[in-house]
Design an enzyme around this catalytic site. Structure first.
Site, PDB file in Angstrom:
ATOM      1  N   GLY A  97       0.813  -1.215   0.000  1.00  0.00           N
ATOM      2  CA  GLY A  97       0.000   0.000   0.000  1.00  0.00           C
ATOM      3  C   GLY A  97       0.844   1.261   0.000  1.00  0.00           C
ATOM      4  CG  ASP A 103       6.334  -7.041  -1.993  1.00  0.00           C
ATOM      5  OD1 ASP A 103       5.993  -8.081  -1.394  1.00  0.00           O
ATOM      6  OD2 ASP A 103       5.884  -5.913  -1.703  1.00  0.00           O
ATOM      7  CG  ASN A 156       5.789  -5.584  10.698  1.00  0.00           C
ATOM      8  OD1 ASN A 156       5.435  -6.495   9.936  1.00  0.00           O
ATOM      9  ND2 ASN A 156       5.098  -4.467  10.822  1.00  0.00           N
ATOM     10  CG  ASP A 196       4.879  11.495  13.438  1.00  0.00           C
ATOM     11  OD1 ASP A 196       3.744  10.998  13.351  1.00  0.00           O
ATOM     12  OD2 ASP A 196       5.890  10.829  13.726  1.00  0.00           O
ATOM     13  NE  ARG A 229      -1.017  11.285  10.290  1.00  0.00           N
ATOM     14  CZ  ARG A 229      -0.524  10.076  10.473  1.00  0.00           C
ATOM     15  NH1 ARG A 229       0.392   9.862  11.410  1.00  0.00           N
ATOM     16  NH2 ARG A 229      -0.958   9.071   9.767  1.00  0.00           N
ATOM     17  CG  HIS A 283       6.003   7.017  13.793  1.00  0.00           C
ATOM     18  ND1 HIS A 283       5.318   8.141  13.381  1.00  0.00           N
ATOM     19  CD2 HIS A 283       5.404   5.974  13.171  1.00  0.00           C
ATOM     20  CE1 HIS A 283       4.357   7.787  12.541  1.00  0.00           C
ATOM     21  NE2 HIS A 283       4.386   6.469  12.400  1.00  0.00           N
TER      22      HIS A 283
HETATM   23  N1  LIG Z   1       6.641   5.246   9.525  1.00  0.00           N
HETATM   24  C1  LIG Z   1       5.411   5.643   9.322  1.00  0.00           C
HETATM   25  O1  LIG Z   1       5.091   6.836   9.525  1.00  0.00           O
HETATM   26  C2  LIG Z   1       4.372   4.705   8.799  1.00  0.00           C
HETATM   27  C3  LIG Z   1       4.611   3.363   8.771  1.00  0.00           C
HETATM   28  N2  LIG Z   1       3.703   2.481   8.267  1.00  0.00           N
HETATM   29  C4  LIG Z   1       4.047   1.045   8.292  1.00  0.00           C
HETATM   30  O2  LIG Z   1       4.514   0.634   7.001  1.00  0.00           O
HETATM   31  C5  LIG Z   1       4.361  -0.784   6.875  1.00  0.00           C
HETATM   32  C6  LIG Z   1       3.790  -1.137   5.501  1.00  0.00           C
HETATM   33  O3  LIG Z   1       2.485  -0.628   5.357  1.00  0.00           O
HETATM   34  P1  LIG Z   1       1.635  -0.910   4.010  1.00  0.00           P
HETATM   35  O4  LIG Z   1       2.461  -0.669   2.816  1.00  0.00           O
HETATM   36  O5  LIG Z   1       0.359  -0.188   4.168  1.00  0.00           O
HETATM   37  O6  LIG Z   1       1.385  -2.485   4.154  1.00  0.00           O
HETATM   38  P2  LIG Z   1       0.986  -3.502   3.014  1.00  0.00           P
HETATM   39  O7  LIG Z   1       0.563  -4.756   3.688  1.00  0.00           O
HETATM   40  O8  LIG Z   1       0.058  -2.875   2.043  1.00  0.00           O
HETATM   41  O9  LIG Z   1       2.353  -3.749   2.238  1.00  0.00           O
HETATM   42  C7  LIG Z   1       3.423  -4.409   2.812  1.00  0.00           C
HETATM   43  C8  LIG Z   1       4.199  -5.102   1.712  1.00  0.00           C
HETATM   44  O10 LIG Z   1       5.291  -5.784   2.321  1.00  0.00           O
HETATM   45  C9  LIG Z   1       5.461  -7.006   1.641  1.00  0.00           C
HETATM   46  N3  LIG Z   1       6.236  -7.942   2.450  1.00  0.00           N
HETATM   47  C10 LIG Z   1       5.846  -8.700   3.504  1.00  0.00           C
HETATM   48  N4  LIG Z   1       6.862  -9.446   3.931  1.00  0.00           N
HETATM   49  C11 LIG Z   1       7.935  -9.141   3.161  1.00  0.00           C
HETATM   50  C12 LIG Z   1       9.282  -9.576   3.111  1.00  0.00           C
HETATM   51  N5  LIG Z   1       9.751 -10.493   3.960  1.00  0.00           N
HETATM   52  N6  LIG Z   1      10.080  -9.043   2.176  1.00  0.00           N
HETATM   53  C13 LIG Z   1       9.614  -8.111   1.298  1.00  0.00           C
HETATM   54  N7  LIG Z   1       8.363  -7.662   1.292  1.00  0.00           N
HETATM   55  C14 LIG Z   1       7.527  -8.186   2.207  1.00  0.00           C
HETATM   56  C15 LIG Z   1       4.037  -7.472   1.347  1.00  0.00           C
HETATM   57  O11 LIG Z   1       4.025  -8.473   0.316  1.00  0.00           O
HETATM   58  C16 LIG Z   1       3.377  -6.170   0.952  1.00  0.00           C
HETATM   59  O12 LIG Z   1       3.455  -5.958  -0.448  1.00  0.00           O
HETATM   60  C17 LIG Z   1       3.482  -1.197   8.056  1.00  0.00           C
HETATM   61  O13 LIG Z   1       4.279  -1.808   9.050  1.00  0.00           O
HETATM   62  C18 LIG Z   1       2.900   0.113   8.569  1.00  0.00           C
HETATM   63  O14 LIG Z   1       2.565   0.067   9.934  1.00  0.00           O
HETATM   64  C19 LIG Z   1       2.525   2.919   7.749  1.00  0.00           C
HETATM   65  C20 LIG Z   1       2.241   4.272   7.736  1.00  0.00           C
HETATM   66  C21 LIG Z   1       3.103   5.257   8.307  1.00  0.00           C
HETATM   67  O1  LIG Z   2      -0.900   4.342  12.333  1.00  0.00           O
HETATM   68  C1  LIG Z   2      -0.266   3.450  11.729  1.00  0.00           C
HETATM   69  O2  LIG Z   2      -0.284   2.246  12.044  1.00  0.00           O
HETATM   70  C2  LIG Z   2       0.575   3.866  10.581  1.00  0.00           C
HETATM   71  C3  LIG Z   2       1.437   4.983  11.000  1.00  0.00           C
HETATM   72  O3  LIG Z   2       2.485   4.805  11.574  1.00  0.00           O
HETATM   73  C4  LIG Z   2       0.906   6.346  10.838  1.00  0.00           C
HETATM   74  O4  LIG Z   2      -0.062   6.570  10.102  1.00  0.00           O
HETATM   75  O5  LIG Z   2       1.483   7.247  11.465  1.00  0.00           O
END
Ligand SMILES: NC(=O)C1=CN([C@@H]2O[C@H](COP(=O)(O)OP(=O)(O)OC[C@H]3O[C@@H](n4cnc5c(N)ncnc54)[C@H](O)[C@@H]3O)[C@@H](O)[C@H]2O)C=CC1
Ligand SMILES: O=C([O-])CC(=O)C(=O)O
Length: 324
Positions: free
Chosen positions: A12, A34, A94, A148, A151, A176
């Site tokens: 995503g 991926d 994770n 952060d 936002r 975070h």
């Molecule tokens: N730092 C921040 O501010 C934020 C962090 N996040 C975090 O980012 C992460 C990803 O979120 P999304 O993209 O929405 O999730 P998602 O589930 O849509 O995508 C994750 C991707 O990782 C892949 N994946 C899983 N295991 C893997 C591996 N061993 N090697 C390579 N790829 C692998 C999946 O196949 C998938 O395509 C989450 O942990 C989420 O909490 C989300 C929003 C903000």
């Molecule tokens: O809230 C979550 O899980 C994703 C994230 O880190 C954010 O949106 O700041």
């Protein structure tokens, strides 16, 4: 010209992030990795007529190839929250993913800059530092907390529509997740005129902004589009910094990156913490300097820093004591 690998590219966040990185000047190569769906995403992105070369790599057997000659590794691989979960609930799954990916980075591109998006950022950044071992360079490790401050400036505009959200800079330090996110509205530039009630409500909204999206998506994940924007902004600054155009961004970084600069934040409340989100001046080698704040935060903010530091210590210990 810079080569970037995105691990978790088909997810995503991965997909819109790639779109923005394909449009970012200075990136010569994008390696997409991926465990699923990456051929389709890569083929699609590759049709955009910028000069960036796109290649894809699928499954663990191609991970090392994905990391060859890479300058920046961005990690968004892993699972995202559903309603009712905290970021810490993502830790077990994770942490094992990040552990495995970092082992590969240590072998294939030990000098690369590593930007961690995957949650819980507060605990996963310390795991990366541990796994890198002798290859660990604290000046090249970043937990991406850009969302952060993105936002914060947008939420201020929601209550002060005369403010240009793209111009407003709000320092956000700490970590975070929830209470560890410490917005410093008193130090926003341009200066803000906010009541105590405004400040309390804004701080709460910034700290729990992620939950707003998790709730609205009703089980379909967490922030992806705004996160992709935030990560692309951070990576664009890093790419500019490699060219000698110094940039300041906020990120959760090892305070060892600049022990002298870190002293300011240790006195402010970070104490003996090894990692803290701070303003960093980026240069050709990554973190050039940890930049002190322009002025002393308010009493309300100093209390928030103390609360954040206690929680962050637990999150960091969880990472540093993790064994795969
Ligand atoms: N730092 C921040 O501010 C934020 C962090 N996040 C975090 O980012 C992460 C990803 O979120 P999304 O993209 O929405 O999730 P998602 O589930 O849509 O995508 C994750 C991707 O990782 C892949 N994946 C899983 N295991 C893997 C591996 N061993 N090697 C390579 N790829 C692998 C999946 O196949 C998938 O395509 C989450 O942990 C989420 O909490 C989300 C929003 C903000
Ligand atoms: O809230 C979550 O899980 C994703 C994230 O880190 C954010 O949106 O700041």
């Amino acid at each position: 010209m810079v080569s970037v690998a995105v691990l978790g590219a088909a997810g995503g966040i991965g997909q819109p992030l790639l779109l923005l990185l394909k449009l970012t000047p200075g990136i010569a190569r994008l390696n997409l990795y991926d465990i699923v769906n990456v051929p389709g995403v890569a083929t699609d992105i590759a049709h955009i007529n910028t000069n960036t070369k796109v290649e894809y790599f699928i499954g663990q057997s191609q991970l090392h190839a994905a990391l060859q000659n890479i300058d920046i590794v961005v990690i968004s691989a892993g699972i995202a929250r559903k309603p009712g979960m905290t970021r810490d609930d993502l830790f077990n799954i994770n942490a094992s993913i990040i552990y495995e990916l970092t082992e590969a980075i240590a072998k294939s591109c030990p000098q690369a800059h590593i930007a961690i998006i995957t949650n819980p950022v507060n605990s996963l950044v310390p795991i990366v530092a541990q796994v890198l071992g002798k290859n660990y360079n604290p000046q090249r490790l970043y937990g991406v907390t850009t969302l952060d401050s993105v936002r914060a400036s947008r939420f201020v505009r929601d209550i002060r529509p005369q403010i240009d959200a793209t111009e407003l800079q709000v320092p956000v330090i700490g970590g975070h997740s929830g209470n560890t996110i410490v917005p410093l509205l008193s130090l926003a530039r341009p200066k803000l005129d906010l009541s105590a009630k405004d400040i309390e409500e804004l701080v709460n909204r910034i700290q729990y902004g992620g939950d707003e999206i998790v709730k609205a998506k009703e089980g379909a994940g967490s922030a992806t589009l705004s996160m992709a924007y935030a990560a692309a902004k951070f990576i664009a600054s890093l790419v500019e910094a490699f060219k000698g155009i110094s940039k300041v961004e906020y990120a959760l970084v090892p305070l060892a990156a600049d022990p002298q600069g870190a002293q300011y934040f240790r006195r402010l409340g970070a104490g003996t913490l090894e990692f803290f989100a701070v303003p960093i001046q980026l240069g050709p080698d990554g973190i050039q300097r940890i930049v002190p704040l322009e002025a002393q935060p308010s009493l309300f903010e100093l209390k928030a820093i103390d609360i954040a530091a206690r929680e962050l210590q637990d999150n960091i210990t969880k990472g540093t004591t993790y064994k795969s």
